[in-house]
Design a protein around this motif. Sequence first.
Motif, mmCIF file in Angstrom:
data_model
loop_
_atom_site.group_PDB
_atom_site.id
_atom_site.type_symbol
_atom_site.label_atom_id
_atom_site.label_comp_id
_atom_site.label_asym_id
_atom_site.label_seq_id
_atom_site.Cartn_x
_atom_site.Cartn_y
_atom_site.Cartn_z
ATOM 1 N N GLU A 181 0.812 -1.208 0.000
ATOM 2 C CA GLU A 181 0.000 0.000 0.000
ATOM 3 C C GLU A 181 0.851 1.267 0.000
ATOM 4 O OE1 GLU A 181 -2.449 -0.391 3.392
ATOM 5 O OE2 GLU A 181 -3.772 -1.917 2.504
ATOM 6 N N ASN A 182 2.062 1.206 0.546
ATOM 7 C CA ASN A 182 2.917 2.392 0.680
ATOM 8 C C ASN A 182 4.114 2.388 -0.266
ATOM 9 O OD1 ASN A 182 1.725 3.674 3.314
ATOM 10 N ND2 ASN A 182 1.991 1.513 3.779
ATOM 11 N N ILE A 183 4.204 1.379 -1.113
ATOM 12 C CA ILE A 183 5.402 1.246 -1.937
ATOM 13 C C ILE A 183 5.503 2.360 -2.981
ATOM 14 C CG2 ILE A 183 4.397 -0.225 -3.728
ATOM 15 C CD1 ILE A 183 7.003 -1.873 -3.597
ATOM 16 N N CYS A 184 4.393 2.928 -3.384
ATOM 17 C CA CYS A 184 4.428 3.986 -4.401
ATOM 18 C C CYS A 184 5.210 5.195 -3.900
ATOM 19 C CB CYS A 184 3.012 4.395 -4.787
ATOM 20 S SG CYS A 184 2.089 3.119 -5.684
ATOM 21 N N HIS A 253 -1.402 6.054 -4.815
ATOM 22 C CA HIS A 253 -1.919 4.743 -4.409
ATOM 23 C C HIS A 253 -1.967 3.833 -5.628
ATOM 24 C CE1 HIS A 253 -2.999 5.957 -0.369
ATOM 25 N NE2 HIS A 253 -3.639 7.021 -0.849
ATOM 26 N N LYS A 254 -1.932 2.543 -5.348
ATOM 27 C CA LYS A 254 -2.015 1.569 -6.433
ATOM 28 C C LYS A 254 -3.458 1.434 -6.907
ATOM 29 C CE LYS A 254 1.882 -1.509 -6.396
ATOM 30 N NZ LYS A 254 2.290 -2.915 -6.477
ATOM 31 N N GLU A 255 -3.621 1.588 -8.197
ATOM 32 C CA GLU A 255 -4.928 1.395 -8.810
ATOM 33 C C GLU A 255 -4.884 0.163 -9.701
ATOM 34 O OE1 GLU A 255 -6.234 4.814 -10.877
ATOM 35 O OE2 GLU A 255 -6.255 6.125 -9.101
ATOM 36 N N GLU A 256 -5.936 -0.643 -9.610
ATOM 37 C CA GLU A 256 -6.035 -1.846 -10.429
ATOM 38 C C GLU A 256 -6.833 -1.548 -11.695
ATOM 39 O OE1 GLU A 256 -7.595 -5.060 -8.196
ATOM 40 O OE2 GLU A 256 -5.780 -5.324 -6.987
ATOM 41 N N ILE A 257 -6.231 -1.855 -12.805
ATOM 42 C CA ILE A 257 -6.879 -1.660 -14.110
ATOM 43 C C ILE A 257 -7.073 -3.031 -14.739
ATOM 44 C CG2 ILE A 257 -6.669 -0.577 -16.375
ATOM 45 C CD1 ILE A 257 -4.858 1.501 -15.068
ATOM 46 N N TYR A 275 -3.772 -5.084 -14.036
ATOM 47 C CA TYR A 275 -2.545 -4.291 -14.038
ATOM 48 C C TYR A 275 -2.627 -3.256 -12.917
ATOM 49 C CZ TYR A 275 -2.044 -6.223 -18.755
ATOM 50 O OH TYR A 275 -1.931 -7.068 -19.821
ATOM 51 N N THR A 276 -1.495 -2.981 -12.293
ATOM 52 C CA THR A 276 -1.450 -2.005 -11.198
ATOM 53 C C THR A 276 -0.582 -0.819 -11.601
ATOM 54 O OG1 THR A 276 0.413 -3.167 -10.166
ATOM 55 C CG2 THR A 276 -1.801 -3.771 -9.444
ATOM 56 N N ALA A 277 -0.963 0.356 -11.143
ATOM 57 C CA ALA A 277 -0.210 1.582 -11.433
ATOM 58 C C ALA A 277 -0.377 2.544 -10.268
ATOM 59 C CB ALA A 277 -0.692 2.225 -12.733
ATOM 60 N N GLN A 346 -0.347 -1.767 -20.273
ATOM 61 C CA GLN A 346 -0.097 -3.152 -20.644
ATOM 62 C C GLN A 346 1.372 -3.435 -20.929
ATOM 63 O OE1 GLN A 346 -3.448 -2.734 -23.657
ATOM 64 N NE2 GLN A 346 -3.684 -4.897 -23.127
ATOM 65 N N GLN A 347 2.214 -2.399 -20.978
ATOM 66 C CA GLN A 347 3.647 -2.561 -21.219
ATOM 67 C C GLN A 347 4.422 -2.411 -19.916
ATOM 68 O OE1 GLN A 347 3.599 0.530 -24.371
ATOM 69 N NE2 GLN A 347 4.445 -1.041 -25.721
#
Length: 490
Positions: A181-184, A253-257, A275-277, A346-347
Amino acid sequence: MADQTEFLISRSHPWAYDAAYAVALSLNATEDKLQNVNKSLAMFNYNDSLTLEYMRSSIEDVSFNGVSGPVSFTNDGGRVGIAYIEYNHRRPAPRDRFIYVEIYEPYDVTAVYCVLFSNTIGVIIAFVFLAFNTIYRNNRHIKMSSPYINNVIILGGLVMFVAVYVNTMDYARFGSKHFDENICMVKLWLSLLGFTLAFGALFSKTWRVHILFRETSLKKKCIKDYQLIGMLLALTLVDLCILGPWTIFHPLHKEEIKIKSEADSDSDNVVTFIYTACKHRYDIYWYASEYIYKGLLLVFGVFLAWETRMVSIPALNDSKLIGFCVYNIVVVCAFGVPVAHVLSIQQTTLMFVLTSVFTIFCTTLVLCILFIPKLKLRNEIGDIRFVKSLQTGNCSGSFDPSQDSNLKRPPLTAREPVTVNRPVGLIESKTFAEVCKELAVLKQELLEEENAVNQLKVELSRKTNNQINFHKVDGRYTVFKQSEQNEADM
C-alpha cells in the motif's frame, strides 16, 4: 442441373429456400382470412393491426417438409426441427457458458534476474569507491577533492540503487499487503532524494571552485566542507517541501486496471488481466513541480561546469567530469521521462526494464567517471600547481600553500640555473589574477630557497669551525675563509 448453373451453392441455401416458401404459405393463408372480412393484402398498411394478427397466426400454422427438413414454428417464432446431439468420447462435453478468470499480469523472471544482477554490480562498485575514498582520505590528491563530499555522492548513488531494488519488489509483487500500500511513495522518496544527494553534492563541489576562482577581490576566501553540506541540506529541504505535502495531501496509491482478453476456444475461459499503477488525480501537478526543480538543478550544474572549465587541477576540480556526467544524465532523462509516461499500462515489463536500466546506467557511469581518475591520482607525487586558470580570479583560494604541510617542498640543497626560452623583454599577456598566482608561487619558492641557503650556511660554518663562510654581496654569493691571524686577533 446444379452442376450446370453459374451460381455457387452453399450450405445455407436450403434454409433460405425453406424460409421463402414458409413466408409464401403464410401470406396465402392470410389472404384467405382477409377475404372473409372483405379485405385483401393489397389494402395493407402499417397501422392495420388486423392484418398483422392474421399474418402472425398464419405463420404459426405453417407446417411442411422442406429442403432442410420438417418446417414448423412455435408461438414465439422459433423453428421446430430435428436436433442432433453428437458426443465425442475422446473429448469432454462442451460447457454451456464461459468461465471468467481474473489474474494479475505475470512478471518476466528473466527481466527481474537481469535487473537484480546489474544493480548488485553497481552496489559493489559503489562500496569499492567508498572504501577507497575512506582509506586514502589523507592522500593529498584525495584530500583536496573533499572526501566527505565524495562520500555523500556515493551515498546518493546507493540510495538510487536501493530504489531499483524496491521497484523490482513492486514489479514482482514481493512483500506484504501493508508494504504494497505504501510502496508507491517509498519509490518516489528514494529516487528523488538519491538524485539530490548525489548530484547536489557534485554541484556543490564545483560551486566552491567557481567561487574561489571567479572572485576578483584580493580578500582571501575560505569555503569549508560544512558550508557545502549546508548547501546540500538546502537542496534537500526543497525536496522535502515538495514530497512532504505530496505524501500528506495527495499520496500515490495503487490502482487496479482490468483488461479482458478474448475467450479461449479450447477451454472456454475468459481471462481478465489485472494491471497495477501508482496514480492520483492530481499527480501531474506534483510531478511537474519535481521535474522543474530537477531541471533547474541540472541547468545549474551545467552552468558551474562551464564556468570552471579552465581550471585544470584534477584533484581539486571535477568540472570537466561533471560536464560529461550532466550531458549523459540530460540525454537519458530527455528520453526516459517521456517514455515512462507514454507507455501504456499493458507494457509494464518494458517500463520496468527501461526505468531500472536508466537508473543503474546513469548512477554507475557517474561514479566511475568521478572516481576512476582519482584511483590514478593517488600515487602521483608531483607538485600541485595552478597550471591554467580562468580569465578572472583571486590571488588565493581556500588554502595557503605555506600552511599545508603536504604541499611544502623538501629543503633545497642546490638549485639549477633557470633557462629562459624567450627573448628578454618579451612579456606574455597575462591577466591580473594569473600574475597574482605566479607571484604567490614565486614568493613561496624564494622563501624555501632562503631557508635552504641559511641551513647551508649554518652547516658549512659548523663543519669548518667557522673557517669558511659566504655572504651575498651585490646579488652574488661570495665565499671567504678567515686567516689564522685573524682568529688569533679575535
